[in-house]
Design a protein around this motif. Structure first.
Motif, PDB file in Angstrom:
ATOM      1  N   ASP A   1       0.737  -1.174  -0.167  1.00  0.00           N
ATOM      2  CA  ASP A   1      -0.015   0.037  -0.072  1.00  0.00           C
ATOM      3  C   ASP A   1       0.924   1.375  -0.139  1.00  0.00           C
ATOM      4  O   ASP A   1       0.572   2.245  -1.002  1.00  0.00           O
ATOM      5  N   ASP A   2       1.592   1.390   1.027  1.00  0.00           N
ATOM      6  CA  ASP A   2       2.235   2.830   1.234  1.00  0.00           C
ATOM      7  C   ASP A   2       3.844   2.621   1.027  1.00  0.00           C
ATOM      8  O   ASP A   2       4.464   3.424   1.533  1.00  0.00           O
ATOM      9  N   ASP A   3       4.388   1.742   0.040  1.00  0.00           N
ATOM     10  CA  ASP A   3       5.740   1.656  -0.024  1.00  0.00           C
ATOM     11  C   ASP A   3       6.239   2.932  -0.811  1.00  0.00           C
ATOM     12  O   ASP A   3       5.673   3.526  -1.629  1.00  0.00           O
ATOM     13  N   THR A   4       7.675   3.024  -0.406  1.00  0.00           N
ATOM     14  CA  THR A   4       8.228   4.197  -1.015  1.00  0.00           C
ATOM     15  C   THR A   4       8.913   3.639  -2.469  1.00  0.00           C
ATOM     16  O   THR A   4       9.417   2.660  -2.610  1.00  0.00           O
ATOM     17  N   VAL A   5       8.556   4.175  -3.543  1.00  0.00           N
ATOM     18  CA  VAL A   5       9.402   4.149  -5.055  1.00  0.00           C
ATOM     19  C   VAL A   5      10.332   5.232  -5.389  1.00  0.00           C
ATOM     20  O   VAL A   5       9.594   6.253  -5.365  1.00  0.00           O
ATOM     21  N   LEU A   6      11.292   4.927  -5.718  1.00  0.00           N
ATOM     22  CA  LEU A   6      12.206   5.910  -6.249  1.00  0.00           C
ATOM     23  C   LEU A   6      12.276   5.737  -7.798  1.00  0.00           C
ATOM     24  O   LEU A   6      12.702   4.588  -8.235  1.00  0.00           O
ATOM     25  N   VAL A   7      12.263   6.665  -8.628  1.00  0.00           N
ATOM     26  CA  VAL A   7      12.565   6.618 -10.152  1.00  0.00           C
ATOM     27  C   VAL A   7      13.688   7.476 -10.267  1.00  0.00           C
ATOM     28  O   VAL A   7      14.052   8.446  -9.903  1.00  0.00           O
ATOM     29  N   PHE A   8      14.623   6.489 -10.933  1.00  0.00           N
ATOM     30  CA  PHE A   8      15.846   7.207 -11.162  1.00  0.00           C
ATOM     31  C   PHE A   8      15.938   7.151 -12.797  1.00  0.00           C
ATOM     32  O   PHE A   8      15.728   6.335 -13.470  1.00  0.00           O
ATOM     33  N   ILE A   9      16.374   8.655 -12.988  1.00  0.00           N
ATOM     34  CA  ILE A   9      16.564   8.814 -14.547  1.00  0.00           C
ATOM     35  C   ILE A   9      17.792   9.564 -14.428  1.00  0.00           C
ATOM     36  O   ILE A   9      18.443  10.400 -13.741  1.00  0.00           O
ATOM     37  N   GLU A  10      18.696   9.071 -15.524  1.00  0.00           N
ATOM     38  CA  GLU A  10      19.936   9.704 -16.071  1.00  0.00           C
ATOM     39  C   GLU A  10      20.360   9.699 -17.237  1.00  0.00           C
ATOM     40  O   GLU A  10      19.902   8.740 -18.213  1.00  0.00           O
ATOM     41  N   GLN A  11      21.115  10.880 -17.711  1.00  0.00           N
ATOM     42  CA  GLN A  11      21.420  10.861 -19.218  1.00  0.00           C
ATOM     43  C   GLN A  11      22.973  11.148 -18.913  1.00  0.00           C
ATOM     44  O   GLN A  11      23.338  12.094 -18.708  1.00  0.00           O
ATOM     45  N   GLU A  12      23.534  10.182 -19.356  1.00  0.00           N
ATOM     46  CA  GLU A  12      24.887   9.990 -19.246  1.00  0.00           C
ATOM     47  C   GLU A  12      25.578  10.787 -18.222  1.00  0.00           C
ATOM     48  O   GLU A  12      25.212  10.516 -17.160  1.00  0.00           O
ATOM     49  N   ASP A  13      26.436  11.768 -18.493  1.00  0.00           N
ATOM     50  CA  ASP A  13      27.150  12.347 -17.532  1.00  0.00           C
ATOM     51  C   ASP A  13      26.426  13.989 -17.483  1.00  0.00           C
ATOM     52  O   ASP A  13      26.990  14.795 -16.729  1.00  0.00           O
ATOM     53  N   ALA A  14      25.346  14.182 -18.035  1.00  0.00           N
ATOM     54  CA  ALA A  14      24.713  15.548 -18.148  1.00  0.00           C
ATOM     55  C   ALA A  14      24.099  15.813 -16.983  1.00  0.00           C
ATOM     56  O   ALA A  14      24.171  16.794 -16.402  1.00  0.00           O
TER      57      ALA A  14
END
Length: 185
Positions: free
Chosen positions: A42-55
């Motif tokens: 129900d209330d779990d934490t979700v992290l979305v990681f997004i990265e563009q190379e070294d920018a």
């Protein structure tokens, strides 16, 4: 080159999954995608990681049905990216939802009369602020909730000090989720 992953905190620890962002057009879509990752909890934490190379890199935190919290390491670099634009909401940039950052020339008094002359305080605008914001009106450098991971062991100072490239791995290491993140990298 982009990398995107979901890191969900469950009763059994962190679970990672890679994710496609091709169908994600808004922050709301991204939050829904994150919530689907923990549909069994129900209330779990979700992290979305997004990265563009070294920018640049971004972290979106979704806790249950709460509004997502966002941190972007370099807003100006992210603004030049289709995935970064998803994270840079009008609220985060401090503009009205229908404000596209352009100036309405019809609303300006450009005839050179006294009524159109700038006030002394306006004439001395901060040139550094304009330079930092760039032509797009998006500031360079970090933007968003820099305390997004503080309760998970990544204090604001440490998050602000991370360099694009290894940042997501360093965050995962602190969270105790480095191995699960590497399985989807």
């Amino acid at each position: 080159m982009y990398f995107a992953a979901l890191l969900a905190r469950t009763e059994d620890g962190w679970e990672a999954s890679d994710t496609e962002l091709d169908d994600v057009e808004t922050l709301s879509d991204l939050a829904d995608l994150a919530r689907e990752a923990t549909a069994d909890y129900d209330d779990d934490t979700v992290l979305v990681f997004i990265e563009q190379e070294d920018a640049w890199f971004g972290v979106v935190r979704v806790d249950g049905e709460e509004d997502p919290r966002i941190y972007v390491s370099d807003a100006a670099a992210a603004a030049r990216s289709s995935y970064g634009e998803i994270l840079l909401t009008d609220e985060m940039l401090g503009r009205a939802p229908d404000d596209d950052g352009t100036v309405d020339l019809d609303a300006l008094d450009l005839d050179g009369t006294e009524d159109g002359e700038p006030e002394a305080a306006e004439a001395e605008a901060d040139p550094d602020a304009e330079a930092d914001a760039g032509a797009s009106g998006v500031p360079s450098g970090p933007l968003g909730d820099s305390e997004i991971l503080a309760d998970l062991g990544v204090p604001e100072k440490d998050l602000l000090g991370l360099e694009s490239g290894d940042a997501l791995s360093e965050i995962a290491e602190i969270l105790g989720a480095a191995e699960v993140l590497e399985t989807v990298r």
